[in-house]
Design an enzyme around this catalytic site. Structure first.
Site, short mmCIF file in Angstrom:
data_model
loop_
_atom_site.label_atom_id
_atom_site.label_comp_id
_atom_site.label_asym_id
_atom_site.label_seq_id
_atom_site.Cartn_x
_atom_site.Cartn_y
_atom_site.Cartn_z
CB CYS A 3 -0.91 0.00 1.22
SG CYS A 3 -1.80 1.54 1.45
CB CYS A 6 0.86 1.23 4.42
SG CYS A 6 -0.78 0.90 5.10
CG HIS A 45 -4.64 -0.42 4.89
ND1 HIS A 45 -4.03 0.18 3.82
CD2 HIS A 45 -5.70 -1.09 4.39
CE1 HIS A 45 -4.68 -0.14 2.72
NE2 HIS A 45 -5.71 -0.91 3.04
CG ASN A 84 -12.15 10.91 -5.09
OD1 ASN A 84 -13.19 11.56 -5.20
ND2 ASN A 84 -10.97 11.39 -5.44
CG HIS A 95 -4.13 4.02 3.44
ND1 HIS A 95 -3.18 3.28 4.12
CD2 HIS A 95 -4.56 4.96 4.32
CE1 HIS A 95 -3.06 3.75 5.36
NE2 HIS A 95 -3.89 4.78 5.50
CG HIS A 97 -6.81 9.33 0.16
ND1 HIS A 97 -6.93 8.02 -0.25
CD2 HIS A 97 -7.05 10.09 -0.93
CE1 HIS A 97 -7.22 7.99 -1.54
NE2 HIS A 97 -7.31 9.23 -1.99
CG HIS A 99 -8.23 14.51 -1.98
ND1 HIS A 99 -7.20 14.50 -2.89
CD2 HIS A 99 -8.80 13.29 -2.05
CE1 HIS A 99 -7.15 13.32 -3.49
NE2 HIS A 99 -8.12 12.56 -3.00
P1 AMP Z 1 -7.57 9.50 -5.09
O1 AMP Z 1 -7.62 9.64 -6.59
O2 AMP Z 1 -8.72 10.12 -4.38
O3 AMP Z 1 -7.35 8.04 -4.69
O4 AMP Z 1 -6.32 10.33 -4.63
C1 AMP Z 1 -5.02 9.84 -4.56
C2 AMP Z 1 -4.13 11.04 -4.46
O5 AMP Z 1 -2.85 10.60 -4.06
C3 AMP Z 1 -3.95 11.80 -5.78
O6 AMP Z 1 -4.38 13.15 -5.61
C4 AMP Z 1 -2.45 11.70 -6.04
O7 AMP Z 1 -1.91 12.87 -6.62
C5 AMP Z 1 -1.91 11.44 -4.65
N1 AMP Z 1 -0.63 10.76 -4.63
C6 AMP Z 1 -0.28 9.64 -5.30
N2 AMP Z 1 0.98 9.28 -4.98
C7 AMP Z 1 1.43 10.19 -4.09
C8 AMP Z 1 2.66 10.38 -3.39
N3 AMP Z 1 3.70 9.54 -3.55
N4 AMP Z 1 2.79 11.45 -2.56
C9 AMP Z 1 1.75 12.31 -2.40
N5 AMP Z 1 0.57 12.17 -3.02
C10 AMP Z 1 0.41 11.14 -3.85
ZN ZN Z 2 -2.42 1.44 3.59
#
Ligand code: AMP
Ligand code: ZN
Length: 111
Positions: A3, A6, A45, A84, A95, A97, A99
């Site tokens: 993940c 993670c 997680h 999302n 995982h 999150h 925004h």
């Molecule tokens: P979602 O599309 O809601 O699953 O959002 C995932 C978010 O994670 C996106 O906005 C990506 O730009 C962000 N993301 C992916 N990889 C990384 C990373 N290594 N560091 C910071 N953000 C990331």
């Molecule tokens: Zn995770």
């Protein structure tokens, strides 16, 4: 578990930390959609909002109490909060999150 978030919590993948405590980690989105774009994740997680239940919802409470503080520290008193959930919502990292996006006028459109 394979993940991405993670691994970010563990520190094996680098990130720009905004806030951390025992239950959550907040960091800058790598592909910001607004001048301020912070992701807030539980250290536990959980795949998505669909994985929230009575056993783990305490971390969600803690995150929601902290989000206004994080936003304020980022200079925001107006912002959008998004999570999302699943493929139709374009969840790309599985995982949970949240925004936090702000620093510009957002579209009134939700989709
Ligand atoms: P979602 O599309 O809601 O699953 O959002 C995932 C978010 O994670 C996106 O906005 C990506 O730009 C962000 N993301 C992916 N990889 C990384 C990373 N290594 N560091 C910071 N953000 C990331
Ligand atoms: Zn995770």
């Amino acid at each position: 578990m394979d993940c991405l978030f993670c691994k970010i919590i563990e520190g094996t993948i680098p990130s720009t930390k905004v806030y951390e405590d025992d239950v959550m980690y907040a960091f800058r989105d790598i592909n910001p959609q607004a001048p301020v774009h912070v992701l807030v994740i539980p250290k536990l997680h959980i795949d998505s909002l669909n994985g929230v239940n009575a056993e783990n919802s305490e971390v969600i409470r803690a995150i929601f109490e902290k989000i206004p503080e994080i936003a304020k520290a980022e200079g925001l008193d107006s912002y959008r909060l998004v999570s999302n959930c699943g493929p139709d919502a374009c969840q790309t990292v599985h995982h949970l999150h949240f925004h936090i996006m702000g620093g510009r006028a957002m579209s009134g459109l939700m989709a």
